[in-house]
Design an enzyme around this catalytic site. Structure first.
Site, PDB file in Angstrom:
ATOM      1  N   HIS A  90     -89.693  89.760  27.291  1.00 32.89           N
ATOM      2  CA  HIS A  90     -89.094  88.599  27.950  1.00 32.89           C
ATOM      3  C   HIS A  90     -90.163  87.671  28.531  1.00 32.89           C
ATOM      4  O   HIS A  90     -91.236  88.109  28.948  1.00 32.89           O
ATOM      5  CB  HIS A  90     -88.078  89.011  29.016  1.00 32.89           C
ATOM      6  CG  HIS A  90     -88.610  89.774  30.192  1.00 32.89           C
ATOM      7  ND1 HIS A  90     -89.107  89.152  31.316  1.00 32.89           N
ATOM      8  CD2 HIS A  90     -88.695  91.110  30.429  1.00 32.89           C
ATOM      9  CE1 HIS A  90     -89.466  90.077  32.203  1.00 32.89           C
ATOM     10  NE2 HIS A  90     -89.239  91.266  31.691  1.00 32.89           N
ATOM     11  N   ASP A 134     -89.642  85.314  31.115  1.00 33.39           N
ATOM     12  CA  ASP A 134     -89.536  84.936  32.520  1.00 33.39           C
ATOM     13  C   ASP A 134     -90.192  85.961  33.426  1.00 33.39           C
ATOM     14  O   ASP A 134     -90.443  87.111  33.049  1.00 33.39           O
ATOM     15  CB  ASP A 134     -88.072  84.760  32.920  1.00 33.39           C
ATOM     16  CG  ASP A 134     -87.281  86.074  32.862  1.00 33.39           C
ATOM     17  OD1 ASP A 134     -87.428  86.808  31.853  1.00 33.39           O
ATOM     18  OD2 ASP A 134     -86.534  86.363  33.814  1.00 33.39           O
ATOM     19  N   ASP A 136     -95.385  91.589  33.762  1.00 33.69           N
ATOM     20  CA  ASP A 136     -93.975  91.872  33.500  1.00 33.69           C
ATOM     21  C   ASP A 136     -93.295  90.543  33.185  1.00 33.69           C
ATOM     22  O   ASP A 136     -92.932  89.805  34.084  1.00 33.69           O
ATOM     23  CB  ASP A 136     -93.352  92.526  34.733  1.00 33.69           C
ATOM     24  CG  ASP A 136     -91.885  92.825  34.579  1.00 33.69           C
ATOM     25  OD1 ASP A 136     -91.379  92.755  33.449  1.00 33.69           O
ATOM     26  OD2 ASP A 136     -91.233  93.113  35.605  1.00 33.69           O
ATOM     27  N   GLU A 185     -84.509  87.629  31.698  1.00 27.70           N
ATOM     28  CA  GLU A 185     -84.301  89.072  31.834  1.00 27.70           C
ATOM     29  C   GLU A 185     -84.297  89.486  33.296  1.00 27.70           C
ATOM     30  O   GLU A 185     -83.530  90.371  33.696  1.00 27.70           O
ATOM     31  CB  GLU A 185     -85.390  89.829  31.069  1.00 27.70           C
ATOM     32  CG  GLU A 185     -85.159  91.328  30.943  1.00 27.70           C
ATOM     33  CD  GLU A 185     -85.661  92.159  32.117  1.00 27.70           C
ATOM     34  OE1 GLU A 185     -85.307  93.350  32.209  1.00 27.70           O
ATOM     35  OE2 GLU A 185     -86.415  91.601  32.956  1.00 27.70           O
ATOM     36  N   GLU A 186     -85.138  88.845  34.101  1.00 26.44           N
ATOM     37  CA  GLU A 186     -85.275  89.260  35.496  1.00 26.44           C
ATOM     38  C   GLU A 186     -84.024  89.000  36.330  1.00 26.44           C
ATOM     39  O   GLU A 186     -83.873  89.570  37.411  1.00 26.44           O
ATOM     40  CB  GLU A 186     -86.479  88.569  36.142  1.00 26.44           C
ATOM     41  CG  GLU A 186     -87.833  88.960  35.552  1.00 26.44           C
ATOM     42  CD  GLU A 186     -88.216  90.413  35.804  1.00 26.44           C
ATOM     43  OE1 GLU A 186     -87.412  91.150  36.411  1.00 26.44           O
ATOM     44  OE2 GLU A 186     -89.320  90.813  35.396  1.00 26.44           O
ATOM     45  N   ASP A 224     -91.346  96.582  27.832  1.00 30.94           N
ATOM     46  CA  ASP A 224     -91.065  96.055  29.173  1.00 30.94           C
ATOM     47  C   ASP A 224     -91.177  97.149  30.223  1.00 30.94           C
ATOM     48  O   ASP A 224     -90.540  97.080  31.270  1.00 30.94           O
ATOM     49  CB  ASP A 224     -89.661  95.429  29.190  1.00 30.94           C
ATOM     50  CG  ASP A 224     -89.380  94.624  30.446  1.00 30.94           C
ATOM     51  OD1 ASP A 224     -90.341  94.216  31.115  1.00 30.94           O
ATOM     52  OD2 ASP A 224     -88.188  94.408  30.754  1.00 30.94           O
ATOM     53  N   HIS A 269     -93.290  92.885  40.182  1.00 31.59           N
ATOM     54  CA  HIS A 269     -92.412  92.112  41.072  1.00 31.59           C
ATOM     55  C   HIS A 269     -93.036  91.800  42.428  1.00 31.59           C
ATOM     56  O   HIS A 269     -92.313  91.478  43.371  1.00 31.59           O
ATOM     57  CB  HIS A 269     -91.065  92.810  41.281  1.00 31.59           C
ATOM     58  CG  HIS A 269     -90.219  92.850  40.059  1.00 31.59           C
ATOM     59  ND1 HIS A 269     -88.875  93.144  40.075  1.00 31.59           N
ATOM     60  CD2 HIS A 269     -90.514  92.638  38.752  1.00 31.59           C
ATOM     61  CE1 HIS A 269     -88.385  93.105  38.850  1.00 31.59           C
ATOM     62  NE2 HIS A 269     -89.374  92.807  38.017  1.00 31.59           N
TER      63      HIS A 269
END
Length: 405
Positions: free
Chosen positions: A78, A80, A140, A173-174, A196, A378
């Site tokens: 992904h 984003d 990520d 995705e997030e 991921d 994150h």
């Protein structure tokens, strides 16, 4: 191009998704990376490269001669990132020959410490990639993108036999909607893997069952000097909800297959308050029990304070894909063998979260998840190593070879 060089190029393009947006993609900046990747995919020689108007990017690498009848394998990552710690330019910092000790993150005052991250000692001697401590890194999942395209480049340059390969990069995705508009038919794969995960060698096919749970509390606000038996303080009722939930069933208090209630945000005053939770459990029965606990809290507090005081809204997000992957365990067996062939320790672990592959598995594309070599996603402590990235590229290359036999 080395995979880590690709990663450094991609993370410079900020792509935070926006949970409060009503558009697809949720943020226009994701197209900036998508267009860069579209051009790169075409330059590498992928065919059927297509970027749709919702920021889903697809491409194919046709099978080499003699492998046309092999299964079509897909690889997905992904574009984003989370929106937290992503409000200004990302500056990647490279530390060569990392000594495994505590590392100051620029002038931010933050320290990547062994106390918080005991695995750091195992990264001694590697080349570590971090930020200056004021942003996320974005590995990520831009590490997954970099690894997939580096594998494609290696297959082409080294004339490695392979079956049909499909590539896709997704938005959002997030915020849990990365698979919502994914075109499985256009993608064209029989089976897929998302890249991921965390440490290189991770193989994951058991994820949480997941939902969002939102409480809205309506209070009754009158002057505090004359509120005897009248005032209902919405913030205090919200506190009752928090205290009614098991205190140790939080992300901090759980691990492995243990589920949790996670209070994501809260706001309140006397007249109105809100609590926003995510709820997770691998076991479907325990997951339903957690949702029933929330419903019981709503019922009990409305009986105590009056009907309509507490309103609970539960929205399911995704299910445990293990029931799908159980029908095609060759995906896991081959991933384990690929790790061993690449001299990487296979780590079959449950996902304490979710990936696009969770939802795609229920849309007809069985799709377990592979590690990318990163850690502490994150937040500003996110880090990855060049060696971990390279090992993932080796492992995925071996996986492609296995499906070509």
């Amino acid at each position: 191009m080395k995979a880590y060089e690709r990663l450094l190029k991609y993370v410079a393009v900020r792509t935070p998704s926006d949970e409060n947006s009503g558009t697809v993609p949720s943020s226009a900046c994701q197209f900036d990376l998508a267009r860069m990747l579209e051009a790169e995919m075409k330059e590498l020689g992928l065919t059927d490269v297509y970027l749709d108007d919702q920021c889903y990017l697809y491409g194919k690498l046709p099978a080499t001669a003699g492998c046309e009848d092999k299964p079509a394998i897909g690889f997905i990552a992904h574009m984003d990132t989370v929106s937290d710690f992503c409000d200004h330019d990302i500056k990647a910092v490279i530390t060569e020959n990392y000594d495994g000790q505590d590392l100051a993150l620029g002038d931010s005052g933050l320290v990547l410490s062994q106390h918080s991250f005991p695995h750091l000692k195992d990264l001694k001697g590697r080349t570590l990639i971090t930020t200056d401590g004021t942003t996320v890194l974005g590995a990520d999942d831009k590490a997954g993108i970099a690894e997939i395209l580096t594998v494609i480049e290696r297959l082409i340059e080294e004339n490695i036999p392979h079956g049909p390969l499909c590539v896709a990069f997704t938005p959002d995705e997030e915020i849990g909607t990365g698979a919502a508009h994914f075109n499985v038919e256009r993608f064209g794969a029989d089976f897929g893997y998302t890249l991921d995960g965390g440490k290189e060698g991770e193989i994951q096919f058991e994820n949480f069952n997941a939902c969002k749970a939102d409480f809205v509390i309506k209070g009754f606000n009158v002057h505090p000097g004359s509120s005897k038996d009248t005032m209902i303080n919405a913030s205090l009722v919200a506190n009752e909800i928090i205290n009614a939930l098991p205190s140790m069933e939080t992300p901090r208090g759980t691990e492995n297959y243990e589920g949790f209630f996670h209070l994501v945000s809260m706001k309140g005053e006397v007249g109105e308050a809100e609590l926003h939770y995510i709820v997770r459990d691998h076991d479907a029965n325990l997951f339903e029990a957690k949702k029933n606990t929330l419903r019981l809290i709503e019922k009990d507090l409305n009986e105590k304070w009056g009907e309509g005081t507490v309103t609970l809204t539960i929205a399911d997000q995704y299910r445990n894909m293990s029931e799908i992957i159980a029908t095609c365990m060759h995906l896991i067996d081959n991933a384990k063998q690929a790790c061993e062939n690449a001299d990487v320790e296979p780590l079959v672990l449950p996902i304490r979260g979710g990936t696009d592959g969770c939802q795609l598995s229920f849309k007809g594309l069985p799709c377990p998840n592979l590690g990318t070599g990163g850690f502490a996603y994150h937040g500003p402590y996110e880090h990855i190593t060049v060696e971990g990235i390279d090992k993932t590229v080796d492992m995925v290359t071996e996986l492609v070879k296995l499906y070509a036999k």
